[in-house]
Design an enzyme around this catalytic site. Structure first.
Site, PDB file in Angstrom:
ATOM      1  N   LYS A 174       0.848  -1.190   0.000  1.00  0.00           N
ATOM      2  CA  LYS A 174       0.000   0.000   0.000  1.00  0.00           C
ATOM      3  C   LYS A 174       0.882   1.237   0.000  1.00  0.00           C
ATOM      4  CE  LYS A 174      -1.793   2.925   2.659  1.00  0.00           C
ATOM      5  NZ  LYS A 174      -1.688   4.131   1.827  1.00  0.00           N
ATOM      6  N   GLU A 211       9.942   1.346  10.256  1.00  0.00           N
ATOM      7  CA  GLU A 211      11.022   2.327  10.035  1.00  0.00           C
ATOM      8  C   GLU A 211      10.371   3.690  10.174  1.00  0.00           C
ATOM      9  OE1 GLU A 211      14.150   1.673   9.538  1.00  0.00           O
ATOM     10  OE2 GLU A 211      13.983  -0.486   9.231  1.00  0.00           O
ATOM     11  N   CYS A 216      13.886  11.025   6.199  1.00  0.00           N
ATOM     12  CA  CYS A 216      13.805  10.625   7.606  1.00  0.00           C
ATOM     13  C   CYS A 216      15.137  10.850   8.311  1.00  0.00           C
ATOM     14  CB  CYS A 216      13.405   9.167   7.694  1.00  0.00           C
ATOM     15  SG  CYS A 216      14.463   8.094   6.714  1.00  0.00           S
ATOM     16  N   GLU A 265      10.052  16.439  14.402  1.00  0.00           N
ATOM     17  CA  GLU A 265      10.436  16.223  13.003  1.00  0.00           C
ATOM     18  C   GLU A 265       9.581  17.152  12.125  1.00  0.00           C
ATOM     19  OE1 GLU A 265       9.264  12.479  11.178  1.00  0.00           O
ATOM     20  OE2 GLU A 265      11.206  12.383  10.189  1.00  0.00           O
TER      21      GLU A 265
HETATM   22  P1  NAD Z   1       2.548   8.450   7.652  1.00  0.00           P
HETATM   23  O1  NAD Z   1       2.817   7.644   8.867  1.00  0.00           O
HETATM   24  O2  NAD Z   1       1.516   9.502   7.712  1.00  0.00           O
HETATM   25  O3  NAD Z   1       2.095   7.484   6.455  1.00  0.00           O
HETATM   26  C1  NAD Z   1       2.884   6.402   6.046  1.00  0.00           C
HETATM   27  C2  NAD Z   1       1.996   5.367   5.397  1.00  0.00           C
HETATM   28  O4  NAD Z   1       1.093   4.873   6.379  1.00  0.00           O
HETATM   29  C3  NAD Z   1       1.125   5.893   4.264  1.00  0.00           C
HETATM   30  O5  NAD Z   1       1.006   4.927   3.261  1.00  0.00           O
HETATM   31  C4  NAD Z   1      -0.213   6.110   4.941  1.00  0.00           C
HETATM   32  O6  NAD Z   1      -1.318   6.021   4.073  1.00  0.00           O
HETATM   33  C5  NAD Z   1      -0.232   4.952   5.920  1.00  0.00           C
HETATM   34  N1  NAD Z   1      -1.121   5.140   7.066  1.00  0.00           N
HETATM   35  C6  NAD Z   1      -1.522   6.297   7.637  1.00  0.00           C
HETATM   36  N2  NAD Z   1      -2.374   6.057   8.647  1.00  0.00           N
HETATM   37  C7  NAD Z   1      -2.514   4.704   8.723  1.00  0.00           C
HETATM   38  C8  NAD Z   1      -3.259   3.830   9.561  1.00  0.00           C
HETATM   39  N3  NAD Z   1      -4.052   4.298  10.522  1.00  0.00           N
HETATM   40  N4  NAD Z   1      -3.138   2.503   9.353  1.00  0.00           N
HETATM   41  C9  NAD Z   1      -2.324   2.005   8.401  1.00  0.00           C
HETATM   42  N5  NAD Z   1      -1.617   2.783   7.559  1.00  0.00           N
HETATM   43  C10 NAD Z   1      -1.702   4.117   7.729  1.00  0.00           C
HETATM   44  O7  NAD Z   1       3.948   9.010   7.181  1.00  0.00           O
HETATM   45  P2  NAD Z   1       4.264   9.923   5.910  1.00  0.00           P
HETATM   46  O8  NAD Z   1       3.829  11.309   6.208  1.00  0.00           O
HETATM   47  O9  NAD Z   1       3.765   9.267   4.682  1.00  0.00           O
HETATM   48  O10 NAD Z   1       5.861   9.843   5.846  1.00  0.00           O
HETATM   49  C11 NAD Z   1       6.690  10.639   6.604  1.00  0.00           C
HETATM   50  C12 NAD Z   1       7.265   9.872   7.763  1.00  0.00           C
HETATM   51  O11 NAD Z   1       7.956   8.710   7.298  1.00  0.00           O
HETATM   52  C13 NAD Z   1       8.295  10.678   8.506  1.00  0.00           C
HETATM   53  O12 NAD Z   1       8.072  10.560   9.888  1.00  0.00           O
HETATM   54  C14 NAD Z   1       9.619  10.019   8.115  1.00  0.00           C
HETATM   55  O13 NAD Z   1      10.641  10.191   9.042  1.00  0.00           O
HETATM   56  C15 NAD Z   1       9.199   8.609   7.971  1.00  0.00           C
HETATM   57  N6  NAD Z   1      10.178   7.865   7.171  1.00  0.00           N
HETATM   58  C16 NAD Z   1      11.012   6.989   7.809  1.00  0.00           C
HETATM   59  C17 NAD Z   1      11.980   6.288   7.092  1.00  0.00           C
HETATM   60  C18 NAD Z   1      12.918   5.312   7.768  1.00  0.00           C
HETATM   61  O14 NAD Z   1      13.518   4.507   7.072  1.00  0.00           O
HETATM   62  N7  NAD Z   1      13.064   5.357   9.085  1.00  0.00           N
HETATM   63  C19 NAD Z   1      12.091   6.499   5.719  1.00  0.00           C
HETATM   64  C20 NAD Z   1      11.220   7.394   5.098  1.00  0.00           C
HETATM   65  C21 NAD Z   1      10.267   8.075   5.841  1.00  0.00           C
END
Ligand code: NAD
Length: 491
Positions: A181, A257, A292, A391
């Protein structure tokens, strides 16, 4: 300007076929480059997730993929990687239009890394041996790795192809079936990757993509009773919910992650100040600050701070945002209007809490209809300020100063996150001592941009659980089995 004009199809991909959401719902995919609608995307829900998981389960159980010899899976994964490269221009431009990153990096970094990752795990899988335990000679104990089964993958929007490939590559290479997804903010390249996997010969049902919003399509996947493992990259807030959902359902393996607020510590004896400045500025502004591991907390030893910032400010104009579809652009658009307002809110908080704005601080290219933010630097940041703790995920650098080594290490570690960290010093003892004391999954010494598929990536503390990349990632997508065989030796 690219001569490619990608065609977009926002339907999900389940069991080898493009399908609309079961209830016909869809949503607009809007480009942050200029606000245009790129296409309609299937707004999948629990019914679609059920269909995708059922397809993945059938594919796993009938062994059309899981039963292939590792060398056969390798061959198909290499073809998959080749196809990604062949469609590199199209994938890069799609990524740029979908989430705003400069097309030159989308091609050179995102496409190449995704293809390389898929090739690397494909190449690895027929070179890994199982084990025989050193037991007494009356028995033989085989320790084997088996695929976990159906792997749910949920990824964010900042590096859509790379984040997806870090998970699907080891999961597929190990013989699992996958339901991916992608983020609702950047779904298009995931769908193309799954099409290219089919074209490469990876069978129907092995790699499925459900598009849609987190609570509607992500939660049913994380809660699904027939998903054996959920691999998530995204925010710490949602990551915590993923672990709860795994526990609430079938105790599926959950790997996360998550976020970061990485410290970058520059000591006065830094071996090359210009390099340290370039890395500090380049790493926070790369990908519009939507990384990230971006070193968003910069600690500079007080005696060199003025000189450091003078040099940094000279580099800032080079990161002025521009149309990311243009070949020379280095800073593009942030992903959407929501993220734009989040970043602007953080900038306002920095100002109101007393940080000193020394660069940027405004929206840019407003007339374009897109989502652009000036590269922004705050000096005089103190540890309790919001811009030092949270962040931001945008092009905003918070500068703090220090005089004492133990104190700066304490401040660097005073975060709920522990993803990465940087240390700049000529003193070998200090480098090793500080690197060891930093609570982070990766520590960079005298650079901040080394990266390779061969090394694990992930964080301590609330930056997540588990590691992507390297051979360690196979541990997430395989179960360890012990088989005892009794030996009644006739001799
Ligand atoms: P997010 O948590 O809002 O969304 C990530 C994914 O989760 C999306 O596909 C979203 O649709 C899904 N999601 C949201 N709510 C959900 C729920 N209730 N149940 C299941 N899935 C759900 O994050 P974002 O805004 O897309 O990405 C930014 C974040 O990702 C930042 O915090 C960044 O640091 C992190 N990130 C971490 C890494 C790593 O390797 N540590 C790499 C890239 C990004």
């Amino acid at each position: 300007m690219s001569t490619i004009s990608p065609k977009f199809d926002g339907r999900a991909l389940i069991n080898g076929k493009r399908v609309a959401a079961a209830d016909g719902q869809h949503f607009e995919c809007i480009s942050p480059v200029d606000g245009r609608v790129l296409t309609q995307v299937a707004r999948c829900g629990a019914t679609d997730v059920d269909a995708a998981v059922a397809a993945a389960r059938t594919a796993f159980d009938d062994k059309r993929w899981s039963g292939k010899a590792p060398a056969q899976r390798k061959r198909l994964m290499m073809q998959f990687a080749d196809l990604i490269q062949q469609h590199g221009e199209e994938l890069a431009l799609t990524e740029t239009l979908d989430m705003g990153k400069p097309v030159k990096y989308a091609r050179a970094v995102d496409v190449n890394s995704a293809a390389n990752c898929i090739r690397w795990y494909g190449e690895a899988v027929d070179k890994i041996y199982d084990e025989i335990a050193p037991t007494p000679s009356t028995a033989l104990a085989l320790i084997t790795r088996e695929p976990v089964g159906v792997v749910g993958v949920i990824v964010p929007w900042n590096y859509p192809m790379i984040m997806a490939s870090w998970k699907i590559a080891p999961a597929l290479a190990a013989g699992n079936s996958v339901v991916l997804k992608p983020s609702e903010k950047s779904p298009l390249t995931a769908l193309r990757l799954a099409e290219l996997a089919l074209e490469a010969g990876i069978p129907d049902g092995v790699f499925n993509v459900v598009t849609g919003y987190g609570p509607e399509a992500g939660s049913p996947l994380a809660l699904h009773m027939d998903v054996d493992c959920i691999a998530f990259t995204g925010s710490t807030r949602v990551g915590k919910q993923i672990h709860v959902m795994a526990g609430q359902s079938n105790l599926k393996r959950a790997w996360t992650e998550l976020g970061g607020k990485s410290p970058n510590i520059v000591f006065a004896d830094c071996p090359n100040l210009d390099k340290a400045v370039e890395a500090a500025v380049g790493s926070i502004f790369f990908n519009q600050g939507e990384s990230c591991n971006a070193p968003s907390r910069l600690f500079v030893e007080a005696s060199i701070k003025e000189r450091f910032l003078e040099k940094a400010l000279k580099l800032v104009p080079g990161y002025a945002p521009a149309d990311p579809t243009k070949p020379d652009t280095v800073m593009g658009a942030v992903v959407d209007k929501i993220q734009l307002s989040t970043v602007m809110r953080y900038i306002e908080s920095g100002k109101s809490e007393g940080a000193k704005l020394i660069a940027g601080g405004e929206q840019a290219l407003v007339e374009s209809g897109g989502c652009y933010v000036q590269p922004t630097i705050f000096d005089g940041v103190t540890p309790e300020m919001t811009v030092a703790r949270e962040e931001i995920f945008g092009p905003v650098l918070s500068v703090l100063s220090f005089t004492d080594t133990a104190d700066v290490v304490r401040q660097a570690n005073a975060s709920v996150y522990g993803l990465q960290a940087g240390v700049w010093t000529s003193d070998l003892n200090k480098a090793h001592g500080v690197a060891r004391a930093l609570r982070a999954g990766t520590v960079h010494v005298n650079q901040y941009d080394e990266d390779d598929i061969t090394v694990p990536f992930g964080g301590f503390k609330q930056s997540g659980v588990g590691r992507d990349k390297s051979l360690h990632a196979f541990d997430k997508y395989t179960e360890t089995k012990t088989t005892w065989i009794r030996i009644d030796s006739p001799v």
